[in-house]
Design a protein around this motif. Structure first.
Motif, short mmCIF file in Angstrom:
data_model
loop_
_atom_site.label_atom_id
_atom_site.label_comp_id
_atom_site.label_asym_id
_atom_site.label_seq_id
_atom_site.Cartn_x
_atom_site.Cartn_y
_atom_site.Cartn_z
N GLY A 104 -12.86 1.72 5.04
CA GLY A 104 -12.96 2.59 6.07
C GLY A 104 -14.14 2.30 7.17
O GLY A 104 -14.07 2.30 8.27
N MET A 105 -15.32 1.95 6.23
CA MET A 105 -16.59 1.68 7.02
C MET A 105 -16.23 0.03 8.00
O MET A 105 -16.56 0.11 9.07
N THR A 110 -14.97 -2.64 12.99
CA THR A 110 -14.00 -3.67 13.53
C THR A 110 -13.42 -2.95 14.78
O THR A 110 -13.47 -3.89 15.93
N VAL A 111 -12.90 -2.01 14.59
CA VAL A 111 -12.26 -1.16 15.46
C VAL A 111 -13.22 -1.04 16.91
O VAL A 111 -12.77 -1.23 18.00
N VAL A 121 -3.83 -3.26 15.93
CA VAL A 121 -3.38 -4.21 14.83
C VAL A 121 -4.34 -4.16 13.73
O VAL A 121 -4.16 -4.25 12.59
N ILE A 122 -5.63 -3.98 14.09
CA ILE A 122 -6.46 -4.26 13.17
C ILE A 122 -6.66 -3.11 12.17
O ILE A 122 -6.72 -3.23 10.97
N ALA A 123 -6.43 -1.67 12.78
CA ALA A 123 -6.38 -0.57 12.02
C ALA A 123 -5.05 -0.79 10.99
O ALA A 123 -5.23 -0.18 10.05
N LEU A 129 -3.48 -3.58 3.74
CA LEU A 129 -4.32 -4.42 3.11
C LEU A 129 -4.86 -3.35 1.87
O LEU A 129 -4.78 -3.84 0.62
N VAL A 130 -5.36 -2.29 2.24
CA VAL A 130 -5.90 -1.56 1.11
C VAL A 130 -4.46 -0.97 0.22
O VAL A 130 -4.92 -0.70 -1.28
#
Length: 195
Positions: A104-105, A110-111, A121-123, A129-130
């Motif tokens: 989350g951090m 990054t966001v 897309v990153i979120a 991934l997680v």
């Protein structure tokens, strides 16, 4: 610097626990028979892998800020080395909440540093991934309402001993299931009271 050096010491201790079976002082990792995994731990309040993971998470942004701001190459090296050591040690705690906290951090950082569609897309990628690389204990779920019982037991014990608490390391005696609270605030409030 005290926090960084102490956390680095605990990270090294945890890596030793994981790789050779014992850390400093002969301390062994905690084995969870319900999930069949080992979790590194340290001493005192950090004997609980979840609390230990939280301190690793706390140090990562501090070390990163020092790494980015400092001009001295030696200080940058120490701060830079603390980051991967803390991330790896946090992973070895096998704490589901801690791993979610790190992801989350990183995603929030990054966001915040990206713009437009790239941000989403990153979120989305981070959530995927997680889900794929999460520690082995994620397969067991998050325990649901089972954690509410120790919380209630802790609050009930605290109401009978509100000022000084029930005593350090005595939470299990007041828990109907002999489980830790899995809530640092309730755990400490129950054991140490308001003071």
């Amino acid at each position: 610097w005290t926090v960084l050096l102490c956390v680095t010491w605990m990270a090294i201790h945890g890596m030793l626990e994981h790789h050779r079976g014992y850390g400093f002082g002969g301390k062994e990792p905690r084995f969870r028979p319900d999930s069949g995994v080992y979790q590194i731990n340290a001493f005192g309040i950090f004997d609980d892998p979840n609390d230990l993971c939280l301190v690793f998470i706390l140090v990562i942004p501090i070390a990163y800020a020092i790494f980015k701001a400092e001009k001295n190459i030696l200080i940058r090296a120490v701060a830079g080395a603390t980051i991967p050591a803390s991330v790896y040690a946090a992973w070895l705690t096998n704490s589901r909440g801690g791993i979610m906290g790190i992801f989350g951090m990183l995603v929030a950082y990054t966001v915040a540093r990206s713009k437009g569609a790239r941000r989403y897309v990153i979120a989305g990628s981070a959530i995927f991934l997680v889900s794929i690389v999460a520690p082995s204990r994620f397969a067991k779920g998050f325990g649901g309402g089972g954690r509410l019982i120790p919380w209630g037991d802790g609050i009930a014990a605290w109401t009978t001993h509100p000022i000084f608490g029930v005593g350090y390391s005595d939470f299990g005696s007041y828990s109907s299931e002999s489980k830790p609270a899995h809530n640092s605030y309730i755990h400490l409030l129950t054991e140490l009271g308001v003071l």
